[in-house]
Design an enzyme around this catalytic site. Structure first.
Site, short mmCIF file in Angstrom:
data_model
loop_
_atom_site.label_atom_id
_atom_site.label_comp_id
_atom_site.label_asym_id
_atom_site.label_seq_id
_atom_site.Cartn_x
_atom_site.Cartn_y
_atom_site.Cartn_z
CD GLU A 181 1.43 -3.48 4.93
OE1 GLU A 181 1.38 -3.11 6.11
OE2 GLU A 181 0.43 -3.90 4.30
CD GLU A 287 -2.22 -6.56 3.19
OE1 GLU A 287 -2.68 -5.67 3.92
OE2 GLU A 287 -1.30 -7.31 3.52
#
Ligand code: BMA
Length: 365
Positions: A181, A287
């Site tokens: 991320e 995810e």
């Protein structure tokens, strides 16, 4: 006599490729080849911390909220390493590293696949991953004042991962997903806290050091930006290079729960998949989830729609939903939750695989 020796040798080689669960992914290449082979047949379903705790239970032998709802375990088991670098007993979510070692070994021996995330504390001042008040990355890469301190953290991490072995000493293979991320603002390795150049240095150093200096030949590596890209160029902005990455991934929560963004989620996965196919790599939705599942149909209407898109279904190897911390947030239903029946419906689909599906698939290979 020579023929006899060669036959014995071949038999020994063949038997060494098998683990005690009849599977054959005891090296990272075999793990990769299993994940490649199931492309288009099934998408593995994963869950973070599934054996560790769930909706009002903690560390109960054999327990998992996925198992409670579906009757089977996930095929992919996610674990978190954050805190290991501080030399403490438990990670930032209070799971002890001894238990993580035990759970990961068990998952592997049952025929499952392990993946590790890492939300490290800063090597500079031990601020957590979400503390973006000081710049970290430029100081821990090669040439930085805290590079040696960072290397010590990697040493501890490597010692732990290398200690996850079977009784005969074989290292358990896994997928490592560091520095994820990075296209978000929330981590000290995120978009506002370092340059793409320094980020790439950090990623490359991490992988080379673990592989070359620490002998971690049991590790596949995943690259997982969040959802903040809409082109291949954008996706690759922080990409360390093909020689450092095995799994082309994306984390994505927001597009999968916000009305009207499902097509975006699918389009972004197409970018991920195209690049993976172009480079002969694996792809995954590394995810996802909807915190506390306020929309009970989420598993079918949102996640199911994404996973059943024809291109996604034909290509990605796995997805993983986040952890079930009842006090903070949970991403997989407990049996009484209204979303349980929808999660069950998705996981009963022929092409969405839990542990038994993966074990059966490996037996037939
Ligand atoms: C985040 C949250 C945190 C947790 C971290 C590492 O997404 O779940 O509560 O500490 O992951 O697992």
């Amino acid at each position: 006599m020579n023929r006899l020796f060669s036959m014995i040798f071949v038999l020994l080689m063949l038997s060494s490729c098998k683990t005690n669960n009849g599977t054959n992914d005891n090296t990272k290449d075999e793990l990769r080849s299993t994940l490649m082979a199931l492309k288009g047949k099934g998408i593995l379903f994963g869950h973070q911390d599934t054996y560790a705790y769930g909706y009002y239970w903690n560390d109960v032998e054999g327990m998992s909220d996925v198992k409670r709802v579906t009757g089977d375990y996930p095929a992919v088991f996610g674990w978190e390493l954050g805190g290991i670098e501080k030399g403490v007993k438990a990670n930032l979510d209070t799971v002890t590293f001894d238990n993580i070692r035990k759970y990961a070994l068990k998952a592997y021996q049952q025929g499952g696949i392990n993946t590790f995330s890492w939300h490290p504390f800063s090597p500079i001042n031990r601020a957590d991953s979400w503390d973006t008040s000081t710049r970290v990355v430029e100081h821990i890469i090669l040439g930085g004042k805290y590079h040696e301190a960072f290397k010590k953290d990697l040493d501890v991490l490597a010692d732990f991962l290398n200690s996850i072995t079977t009784d005969d000493g074989a290292k358990v293979p896994f997928i490592f997903r560091p520095w994820h991320e990075m296209d978000g603002t929330w981590f000290w390795w995120g978009i506002n806290s370092c340059t793409p150049h320094d980020f790439i240095e950090l990623f490359r150093f991490t992988v080379s050091y673990l592989r070359d200096a620490k002998g971690m030949d049991q590790m596949l590596v995943a690259y997982s930006p969040d959802r903040n890209f809409d082109s291949l160029e954008g996706y690759l902005k922080w990409y360390p290079g093909d020689e450092y990455v095995d799994v082309i991934g994306m984390d994505n929560y927001y597009d999968l729960y916000t009305d009207g963004l499902l097509d975006d989620a699918i389009a972004k996965l197409h970018i991920v998949i195209d690049y993976a196919n172009q480079t002969g790599k694996l792809s995954a939705l590394t995810e996802t989830g909807y915190e506390n599942i306020p929309d009970p149909t989420w598993y079918i209407n949102k996640l199911g729609t994404v996973l059943n898109d024809s291109v996604v279904a034909a290509n990605i190897s796995y997805t993983l939903v986040w952890r079930n911390d009842p006090l903070k947030h949970f991403f997989f239903p407990y049996p009484e939750h209204p979303s349980a029946k929808y999660a069950r419906q998705l996981l009963e689909q022929k092409n969405i695989w839990l542990l038994n599906d993966l074990v059966e698939f490996k037996k037939d290979r």
